[in-house]
Scaffold this motif. Structure first.
Motif, PDB file in Angstrom:
ATOM      1  N   MET A   1      18.995   3.562 -53.634  1.00  0.00           N
ATOM      2  CA  MET A   1      19.095   1.938 -54.145  1.00  0.00           C
ATOM      3  C   MET A   1      18.537   1.057 -53.468  1.00  0.00           C
ATOM      4  O   MET A   1      17.963   1.541 -52.450  1.00  0.00           O
ATOM      5  CB  MET A   1      20.350   1.690 -54.127  1.00  0.00           C
TER       6      MET A   1
ATOM      7  N   ASN B   1      17.272  -2.875 -51.568  1.00  0.00           N
ATOM      8  CA  ASN B   1      18.150  -4.342 -51.561  1.00  0.00           C
ATOM      9  C   ASN B   1      18.282  -5.348 -52.678  1.00  0.00           C
ATOM     10  O   ASN B   1      17.209  -5.515 -53.201  1.00  0.00           O
ATOM     11  CB  ASN B   1      17.844  -4.695 -50.414  1.00  0.00           C
TER      12      ASN B   1
ATOM     13  N   GLU C   1      19.137  -5.168 -55.704  1.00  0.00           N
ATOM     14  CA  GLU C   1      19.418  -4.659 -57.037  1.00  0.00           C
ATOM     15  C   GLU C   1      21.249  -4.390 -57.211  1.00  0.00           C
ATOM     16  O   GLU C   1      22.029  -3.642 -55.861  1.00  0.00           O
ATOM     17  CB  GLU C   1      18.939  -4.165 -57.422  1.00  0.00           C
ATOM     18  N   THR C   2      21.860  -4.279 -58.123  1.00  0.00           N
ATOM     19  CA  THR C   2      23.307  -3.501 -58.184  1.00  0.00           C
ATOM     20  C   THR C   2      22.571  -2.272 -58.568  1.00  0.00           C
ATOM     21  O   THR C   2      21.931  -1.860 -59.022  1.00  0.00           O
ATOM     22  CB  THR C   2      23.510  -4.192 -59.374  1.00  0.00           C
ATOM     23  N   THR C   3      24.275  -1.727 -57.946  1.00  0.00           N
ATOM     24  CA  THR C   3      24.061  -0.800 -58.599  1.00  0.00           C
ATOM     25  C   THR C   3      23.608   0.077 -60.132  1.00  0.00           C
ATOM     26  O   THR C   3      22.776   1.029 -60.014  1.00  0.00           O
ATOM     27  CB  THR C   3      25.422   1.036 -58.496  1.00  0.00           C
ATOM     28  N   SER C   4      23.996  -0.416 -61.046  1.00  0.00           N
ATOM     29  CA  SER C   4      24.236  -0.284 -62.540  1.00  0.00           C
ATOM     30  C   SER C   4      22.229  -0.422 -62.573  1.00  0.00           C
ATOM     31  O   SER C   4      21.628   0.001 -63.171  1.00  0.00           O
ATOM     32  CB  SER C   4      24.453  -1.023 -63.150  1.00  0.00           C
ATOM     33  N   GLU C   5      21.494  -1.862 -61.881  1.00  0.00           N
ATOM     34  CA  GLU C   5      20.573  -1.618 -61.608  1.00  0.00           C
ATOM     35  C   GLU C   5      19.237  -0.553 -61.012  1.00  0.00           C
ATOM     36  O   GLU C   5      18.305  -0.838 -61.783  1.00  0.00           O
ATOM     37  CB  GLU C   5      20.351  -3.455 -61.577  1.00  0.00           C
TER      38      GLU C   5
END
Ligand code: ZN
Length: 175
Positions: free
Chosen positions: A83, A85, A87-91
């Motif tokens: 992941m 920095n 961004e969201t988890t789904s992004e």
């Protein structure tokens, strides 16, 4: 996404703030050793990293990538990676799928979350719907392909968190 690099304690020699040497010490009121700057007294915490991926579904099949990088070069995994920095988890799952499989998906429900404390990581997988069959290997993949359950190369799955996730996935589907 070279995740699951050899497990090593996070190390630091110099302060990212001011460049002075850091020391490992337990700050007042804390319970674990941290890298503390000898000059500016900044405390630099080290915490687990998130590895996020998805299981892209197309009819009865799922999409897997054959890794072009170490560790586990030549083994199979759903698209996943660190992941970033901001961004969201789904992004993160959407982006990794585009990067590694050149595939467009609609991210669905959270499916699995597994702690991997020996490498300080948390692995998270979403279910996802593959939107079309226009996929291709990205720079970190040798090959990208759709698999039925009977075709899953269980002996060549890259990491245990992935085989665990896929076993739960097929057990769920039967119900
Ligand atoms: Zn400093």
């Amino acid at each position: 996404y070279p995740f699951l690099a050899p497990a090593a304690p996070a190390s630091m020699n110099f302060c990212p703030n001011c460049g002075a040497l850091v020391s490992l010490k337990i700050p007042a009121g804390d319970s674990l050793p941290r890298h503390v700057c000898d000059a500016c007294n900044a405390i630099h915490y080290s915490n687990p990293k998130m590895v996020i991926g998805c299981i892209p579904e197309w009819e009865s099949k799922i999409l897997l990538c054959k890794r072009a990088i170490e560790p586990r070069h030549g083994c199979w995994t759903p698209p996943a990676g660190f992941m970033e920095n901001g961004e969201t988890t789904s992004e993160a799952a959407l982006r990794e799928t585009l990067e590694e499989a050149r595939a467009r998906v609609e991210i669905g429900d959270l499916f699995s979350m597994l702690s991997v404390p020996h490498v300080n990581q948390v692995h998270v997988f979403y279910r996802a719907r593959l939107l079309d069959l226009d996929f291709a290997p990205g720079a970190e993949s040798l090959e990208v392909a759709l698999f039925d359950e009977a075709e899953i190369p269980w002996k060549e799955i890259a990491f245990r968190t992935i085989s665990t996730t896929l076993r739960h996935y097929y057990a769920d589907r039967k119900q």
